[in-house]
Design a protein around this motif. Structure first.
Motif, PDB file in Angstrom:
ATOM      1  N   PRO A  57     -44.932 -20.653  32.101  1.00 45.56           N
ATOM      2  CA  PRO A  57     -43.630 -19.655  32.483  1.00 45.56           C
ATOM      3  C   PRO A  57     -43.149 -20.361  31.164  1.00 45.56           C
ATOM      4  CG  PRO A  57     -44.409 -21.111  34.471  1.00 45.56           C
ATOM      5  CD  PRO A  57     -44.986 -20.965  33.867  1.00 45.56           C
ATOM      6  N   SER A  58     -41.562 -20.071  30.152  1.00 43.91           N
ATOM      7  CA  SER A  58     -41.087 -21.092  29.549  1.00 43.91           C
ATOM      8  C   SER A  58     -39.483 -20.543  29.249  1.00 43.91           C
ATOM      9  CB  SER A  58     -41.270 -21.412  28.011  1.00 43.91           C
ATOM     10  OG  SER A  58     -42.280 -19.958  27.947  1.00 43.91           O
ATOM     11  N   PRO A  59     -39.081 -20.325  30.721  1.00 38.59           N
ATOM     12  CA  PRO A  59     -37.880 -18.967  30.901  1.00 38.59           C
ATOM     13  C   PRO A  59     -35.872 -19.831  30.124  1.00 38.59           C
ATOM     14  CG  PRO A  59     -37.913 -20.151  33.184  1.00 38.59           C
ATOM     15  CD  PRO A  59     -39.721 -20.706  31.951  1.00 38.59           C
ATOM     16  N   TRP A  60     -35.707 -19.106  29.475  1.00 37.58           N
ATOM     17  CA  TRP A  60     -34.282 -20.136  29.921  1.00 37.58           C
ATOM     18  C   TRP A  60     -33.744 -19.929  31.194  1.00 37.58           C
ATOM     19  CZ3 TRP A  60     -32.234 -16.397  24.769  1.00 37.58           C
ATOM     20  CH2 TRP A  60     -32.706 -16.934  23.660  1.00 37.58           C
TER      21      TRP A  60
ATOM     22  N   ASP B  45     -34.081 -23.250  24.053  1.00 39.71           N
ATOM     23  CA  ASP B  45     -35.533 -22.956  23.357  1.00 39.71           C
ATOM     24  C   ASP B  45     -36.385 -24.003  23.463  1.00 39.71           C
ATOM     25  OD1 ASP B  45     -35.420 -20.050  22.468  1.00 39.71           O
ATOM     26  OD2 ASP B  45     -35.205 -20.515  20.770  1.00 39.71           O
ATOM     27  N   ALA B  46     -36.032 -25.467  22.960  1.00 39.38           N
ATOM     28  CA  ALA B  46     -36.530 -26.548  23.405  1.00 39.38           C
ATOM     29  C   ALA B  46     -37.196 -26.885  24.386  1.00 39.38           C
ATOM     30  CB  ALA B  46     -35.625 -28.063  21.928  1.00 39.38           C
ATOM     31  N   THR B  47     -35.116 -27.069  25.070  1.00 42.47           N
ATOM     32  CA  THR B  47     -35.757 -27.385  26.567  1.00 42.47           C
ATOM     33  C   THR B  47     -36.903 -25.830  27.760  1.00 42.47           C
ATOM     34  OG1 THR B  47     -33.479 -27.300  27.218  1.00 42.47           O
ATOM     35  CG2 THR B  47     -34.427 -26.916  29.148  1.00 42.47           C
ATOM     36  N   ALA B  48     -36.918 -25.050  26.983  1.00 39.38           N
ATOM     37  CA  ALA B  48     -37.997 -23.663  27.555  1.00 39.38           C
ATOM     38  C   ALA B  48     -39.188 -23.980  27.804  1.00 39.38           C
ATOM     39  CB  ALA B  48     -36.756 -22.533  27.122  1.00 39.38           C
ATOM     40  N   ARG B  49     -39.701 -25.106  26.180  1.00 42.44           N
ATOM     41  CA  ARG B  49     -40.634 -24.373  26.059  1.00 42.44           C
ATOM     42  C   ARG B  49     -41.791 -25.789  26.951  1.00 42.44           C
ATOM     43  NH1 ARG B  49     -39.029 -25.069  20.354  1.00 42.44           N
ATOM     44  NH2 ARG B  49     -38.872 -23.666  19.537  1.00 42.44           N
TER      45      ARG B  49
ATOM     46  N   LEU C 181     -21.054 -16.886  35.501  1.00 35.53           N
ATOM     47  CA  LEU C 181     -21.686 -16.176  35.468  1.00 35.53           C
ATOM     48  C   LEU C 181     -23.331 -17.179  34.766  1.00 35.53           C
ATOM     49  CD1 LEU C 181     -23.377 -13.119  35.047  1.00 35.53           C
ATOM     50  CD2 LEU C 181     -23.188 -13.471  32.325  1.00 35.53           C
ATOM     51  N   ARG C 182     -24.559 -16.533  35.268  1.00 34.84           N
ATOM     52  CA  ARG C 182     -25.934 -17.480  35.499  1.00 34.84           C
ATOM     53  C   ARG C 182     -27.472 -16.670  35.203  1.00 34.84           C
ATOM     54  NH1 ARG C 182     -25.688 -22.730  36.366  1.00 34.84           N
ATOM     55  NH2 ARG C 182     -23.670 -23.001  37.819  1.00 34.84           N
ATOM     56  N   ALA C 183     -27.639 -17.133  34.030  1.00 35.36           N
ATOM     57  CA  ALA C 183     -29.159 -16.081  33.972  1.00 35.36           C
ATOM     58  C   ALA C 183     -30.665 -16.751  33.127  1.00 35.36           C
ATOM     59  CB  ALA C 183     -29.054 -15.481  31.977  1.00 35.36           C
ATOM     60  N   VAL C 184     -31.211 -16.015  33.745  1.00 35.27           N
ATOM     61  CA  VAL C 184     -32.320 -16.191  33.350  1.00 35.27           C
ATOM     62  C   VAL C 184     -33.456 -15.595  33.054  1.00 35.27           C
ATOM     63  CG1 VAL C 184     -34.920 -17.171  34.998  1.00 35.27           C
ATOM     64  CG2 VAL C 184     -32.848 -18.015  35.771  1.00 35.27           C
ATOM     65  N   VAL C 185     -33.568 -15.769  32.081  1.00 37.11           N
ATOM     66  CA  VAL C 185     -34.218 -14.873  30.770  1.00 37.11           C
ATOM     67  C   VAL C 185     -35.579 -15.325  30.674  1.00 37.11           C
ATOM     68  CG1 VAL C 185     -34.198 -14.041  28.837  1.00 37.11           C
ATOM     69  CG2 VAL C 185     -32.002 -14.438  29.388  1.00 37.11           C
ATOM     70  N   HIS C 186     -36.457 -14.974  31.288  1.00 36.06           N
ATOM     71  CA  HIS C 186     -38.228 -15.273  30.948  1.00 36.06           C
ATOM     72  C   HIS C 186     -38.511 -15.043  29.789  1.00 36.06           C
ATOM     73  CE1 HIS C 186     -38.321 -16.342  35.901  1.00 36.06           C
ATOM     74  NE2 HIS C 186     -37.705 -14.914  36.353  1.00 36.06           N
ATOM     75  N   HIS C 187     -39.571 -16.073  29.378  1.00 36.13           N
ATOM     76  CA  HIS C 187     -40.191 -16.121  28.088  1.00 36.13           C
ATOM     77  C   HIS C 187     -41.777 -16.672  29.177  1.00 36.13           C
ATOM     78  CE1 HIS C 187     -36.276 -17.001  27.153  1.00 36.13           C
ATOM     79  NE2 HIS C 187     -36.445 -15.945  25.787  1.00 36.13           N
ATOM     80  N   GLU C 188     -42.964 -16.528  27.906  1.00 34.57           N
ATOM     81  CA  GLU C 188     -43.976 -17.470  28.251  1.00 34.57           C
ATOM     82  C   GLU C 188     -44.275 -18.167  27.253  1.00 34.57           C
ATOM     83  OE1 GLU C 188     -48.184 -15.559  30.636  1.00 34.57           O
ATOM     84  OE2 GLU C 188     -47.065 -14.538  30.332  1.00 34.57           O
ATOM     85  N   ASP C 189     -45.475 -18.993  27.787  1.00 39.65           N
ATOM     86  CA  ASP C 189     -46.030 -20.002  26.374  1.00 39.65           C
ATOM     87  C   ASP C 189     -47.431 -19.968  26.653  1.00 39.65           C
ATOM     88  OD1 ASP C 189     -43.524 -20.624  25.656  1.00 39.65           O
ATOM     89  OD2 ASP C 189     -44.222 -23.085  25.703  1.00 39.65           O
TER      90      ASP C 189
END
Length: 272
Positions: free
Chosen positions: A204-207, A25-29, A253-261
């Motif tokens: 954007p704030s993706p994991w 979370d901290a890295t993504a924000r 495995l790599r994953a990008v889980v997209h979020h938004e601020d």
């Protein structure tokens, strides 16, 4: 509050899950939104953290704001409130209540409203109520890490699209009469603030999860696939989950889980 947290804001969340996701979370924000936010803050701050959980938002944001601060941590879960209050780097008090009922009067004396992984758990009426309260009180709102409905997995699997669609439908389901916004939350919240004259900034704030994040990725996969299976019980996902877990454990495995601020800045001259 992601796949394995996909309940209403009235239920409890495991502190272990919140701790596991805190670094991602901290890295993504979005740090970029903070430059805009700082220009609208002056003097000592009173920050109201909605749905504060264990306080991860405060631990991330407080050191990034130059102002003296006092935080008001608001959540339904008394255990989480106690954890949060004991771990913030600034003075804090706790308020145990339903955040969907807060009004502009409740926010009097506040300088900033914030929340993390919250909006997609709300309904359209609840984000309208939140926007109304913030704008009437003349307060900026920084609301981070809302899911946007996009997931990228590498390597790809033929079932990825079906799982993602089922999960998104699960997020939009109706629970106890509440139609959750899920991936539509940021757009709905932005529109609610803009209708009231606020200026809205979105980032954007993706994991971005790789081999070093195997523990988090494994837990996220379990919840993501589990929610999809709950939504579409005819999907046979046992083999899919086994394949994905095996790839995760092997570091493949790599994953990008997209979020938004979202940052909403009310027009102070129009606040009532």
């Amino acid at each position: 509050m992601r796949a394995d947290e996909r309940r209403t804001v009235h239920t409890q969340f495991a502190p272990e899950w919140l701790a596991l996701r805190e670094r991602a979370d901290a890295t993504a924000r979005s740090e970029g939104l903070l430059d805009t936010l700082r220009d609208h803050l002056d003097g000592p701050l009173v920050v109201r953290d909605l749905g504060c959980g264990t306080g991860s938002m405060g631990r991330w944001l407080a050191p990034r704001l130059p102002n003296p601060q006092h935080w008001i941590l608001t959540d339904r879960d008394l255990g989480l409130l106690r954890r949060a209050a004991s771990s913030l780097p600034v003075p804090a008090v706790t308020v145990q209540r339903d955040i969907t009922e807060l009004t502009a009067a409740d926010l009097a004396g506040t300088s900033l409203v914030t929340g993390s992984a919250l909006l997609d758990l709300l309904t359209a009426d609840e984000v309208e109520h939140l926007a109304e309260a913030c704008v009437r009180a003349g307060l900026p709102a920084l609301l981070t890490l809302s899911v946007s409905g996009r997931v990228e997995l590498d390597p790809a699997d033929p079932l990825d699209g079906e799982v993602a669609a089922a999960f998104d439908a699960h997020q939009r389901r109706t629970v106890e009469g509440r139609a959750l916004l899920g991936p539509d939350a940021v757009a709905a919240t932005a529109a609610a603030f803009e209708r009231r004259g606020a200026t809205v900034h979105r980032r954007p704030s993706p994991w971005q999860l790789g081999p070093a994040d195997a523990a988090l990725t494994g837990q996220w996969l379990t919840g993501w696939v589990g929610a999809a299976a709950e939504q579409e019980p005819d999907l046979d996902l046992a083999g899919y989950l086994d394949r994905r877990r095996a790839a995760c454990a092997a570091g493949e495995l790599r994953a990008v889980v997209h979020h938004e601020d979202l940052l909403a800045l009310p027009d102070i001259s129009a606040a009532r």
